[in-house]
Design a protein around this motif. Structure first.
Motif, PDB file in Angstrom:
ATOM      1  N   VAL A 251      14.346  18.096   3.850  1.00  0.00           N
ATOM      2  CA  VAL A 251      13.779  17.471   5.045  1.00  0.00           C
ATOM      3  C   VAL A 251      12.570  16.649   4.623  1.00  0.00           C
ATOM      4  O   VAL A 251      11.651  17.171   3.978  1.00  0.00           O
ATOM      5  N   GLU A 252      12.585  15.386   4.972  1.00  0.00           N
ATOM      6  CA  GLU A 252      11.501  14.464   4.639  1.00  0.00           C
ATOM      7  C   GLU A 252      10.835  13.970   5.918  1.00  0.00           C
ATOM      8  O   GLU A 252      11.510  13.652   6.904  1.00  0.00           O
ATOM      9  N   ILE A 253       9.507  13.917   5.888  1.00  0.00           N
ATOM     10  CA  ILE A 253       8.730  13.415   7.017  1.00  0.00           C
ATOM     11  C   ILE A 253       8.158  12.075   6.626  1.00  0.00           C
ATOM     12  O   ILE A 253       7.416  11.960   5.652  1.00  0.00           O
ATOM     13  N   GLU A 254       8.521  11.039   7.370  1.00  0.00           N
ATOM     14  CA  GLU A 254       8.115   9.677   7.040  1.00  0.00           C
ATOM     15  C   GLU A 254       7.226   9.098   8.140  1.00  0.00           C
ATOM     16  O   GLU A 254       7.275   9.519   9.277  1.00  0.00           O
ATOM     17  N   GLY A 255       6.438   8.113   7.770  1.00  0.00           N
ATOM     18  CA  GLY A 255       5.630   7.421   8.770  1.00  0.00           C
ATOM     19  C   GLY A 255       4.616   6.527   8.112  1.00  0.00           C
ATOM     20  O   GLY A 255       3.723   6.999   7.421  1.00  0.00           O
ATOM     21  N   PHE A 256       4.728   5.225   8.314  1.00  0.00           N
ATOM     22  CA  PHE A 256       3.847   4.266   7.663  1.00  0.00           C
ATOM     23  C   PHE A 256       2.381   4.557   7.944  1.00  0.00           C
ATOM     24  O   PHE A 256       1.538   4.550   7.062  1.00  0.00           O
ATOM     25  N   ALA A 257       2.074   4.871   9.210  1.00  0.00           N
ATOM     26  CA  ALA A 257       0.666   5.076   9.572  1.00  0.00           C
ATOM     27  C   ALA A 257       0.064   6.235   8.804  1.00  0.00           C
ATOM     28  O   ALA A 257      -1.096   6.195   8.409  1.00  0.00           O
ATOM     29  N   PHE A 258       0.850   7.285   8.524  1.00  0.00           N
ATOM     30  CA  PHE A 258       0.298   8.457   7.872  1.00  0.00           C
ATOM     31  C   PHE A 258       0.398   8.393   6.366  1.00  0.00           C
ATOM     32  O   PHE A 258      -0.222   9.167   5.664  1.00  0.00           O
ATOM     33  N   HIS A 259       1.181   7.456   5.823  1.00  0.00           N
ATOM     34  CA  HIS A 259       1.203   7.279   4.373  1.00  0.00           C
ATOM     35  C   HIS A 259       0.127   6.288   3.927  1.00  0.00           C
ATOM     36  O   HIS A 259      -0.122   6.142   2.752  1.00  0.00           O
ATOM     37  N   GLY A 260      -0.486   5.593   4.874  1.00  0.00           N
ATOM     38  CA  GLY A 260      -1.675   4.815   4.577  1.00  0.00           C
ATOM     39  C   GLY A 260      -1.440   3.365   4.222  1.00  0.00           C
ATOM     40  O   GLY A 260      -2.176   2.498   4.668  1.00  0.00           O
TER      41      GLY A 260
END
Length: 313
Positions: A251-260
């Motif tokens: 399971v991978e959690i993705e998100g541009f805002a949280f990867h910076g």
């Protein structure tokens, strides 16, 4: 009288310094405005052309009130500790500015002052030229004040882990023993609840979204491995966010805002594609940070359905 610019420190001038140097109060304000000085707050000015960001404002406040130490959300931004908030993250301006003091006295109305009798030199450090509570004290203050379990654990996870914050790699700031010691006082408000929440923290978390996803899975009775080491056919090691080994489900959690940064997001997309080549992986699920925060039940239901489908493997 000295020229005003020679009286400034770090681009900041206090009115009391100019008055002490012989400038008449009646002439001072007019001269400052005429020369393009920028008013930071009552009693403090920035030299013409200086960018007045939140760090300059915090520095001016500390010049006016040397007893004030940056703390809470402001200290988190300085230490690059992530928060569970829709507002500013590390590297961005925290609002309002937070300070802690053992003293008393007036302060600008646009700051928040926390008063305490428990503040020693051991609790303080210097970060980017500002006096600030230490990482351990900052995290303890935030956990004690957190309104929710998620907010508390996000702060603890961020400080305990090695991760990218605002596009920059940052080493762990504290260890669990330091946090436990900071939270040990039985007399601090919020302490009992904070001590109950600390065991939920995990240094393997890579972002606030991963922390919340882990907590929501725990609530649903799902207990994956966190950031285990898997290998591609060529022997390259990979660390999925979560892994259910018996089912071969990652399971991978993705998100541009949280990867910076966009580059970090693209790196995670490449990692996702490579992860699917691992012999021990039968399926990979991906969820965005928005899904984790707004539809956690849908996320856990999807994971459970995938586990049921893979159960015979």
């Amino acid at each position: 009288m000295y020229e005003l610019v020679t009286l400034a420190r770090g681009g900041v001038l206090l009115t009391v310094w100019a008055l002490a140097a012989g400038w008449p109060r009646g002439r001072l304000d007019g001269r400052l405005r005429a020369d393009g000085w920028q008013r930071i707050c009552r009693g403090a000015w920035a030299v013409p052309g200086k960018e007045v960001d939140w760090r300059v404002r915090a520095g001016a406040v500390q010049l006016l009130r040397p007893d004030l130490v940056c703390s809470h959300h402001t200290a988190a931004a300085l230490h690059r500790i992530e928060l569970l908030t829709a507002g500013p993250q590390p590297g961005q301006p925290p609002t309002p500015l937070h300070f802690t003091t053992r003293g008393s006295g007036s302060s600008p109305g646009w700051i928040r002052v926390h008063r305490t009798s428990a503040l020693t030199d051991r609790d303080c450090s210097v970060r980017r030229g500002l006096r600030v509570t230490s990482p351990a004290r900052t995290v303890a203050d935030l956990i004690r004040a957190a309104a929710t379990r998620e907010a508390a654990v996000v702060v603890a996870d961020s400080a305990l882990s090695r991760r990218f914050v605002a596009g920059l790699r940052r080493d762990p700031l504290v260890d669990r023993e330091q946090l436990a010691a900071e939270l040990a006082s039985p007399h601090r408000p919020g302490g009992p609840q904070a001590r109950r929440r600390l065991p939920l923290a995990h240094p393997g978390s890579g972002s606030p979204a991963e922390t919340v996803a882990r907590l929501r899975m725990r609530d649903a009775g799902l207990h994956p491995e966190i950031q285990p080491t898997l290998h591609t056919p060529t022997g390259h090691p990979l660390h999925p966010d979560f892994y259910f080994r018996a089912a071969g489900l990652a399971v991978e959690i993705e998100g541009f805002a949280f990867h910076g940064t966009r580059q970090a997001h693209e790196r995670d997309i490449h990692r996702f594609n490579t992860l699917q080549t691992c012999p021990s992986i039968h399926r990979v699920l991906r969820f965005t940070a928005r899904e984790v925060f707004t539809h956690p039940d849908r996320m856990t239901r999807t994971i459970r359905e995938a586990l049921d489908a893979l159960g015979g493997r």
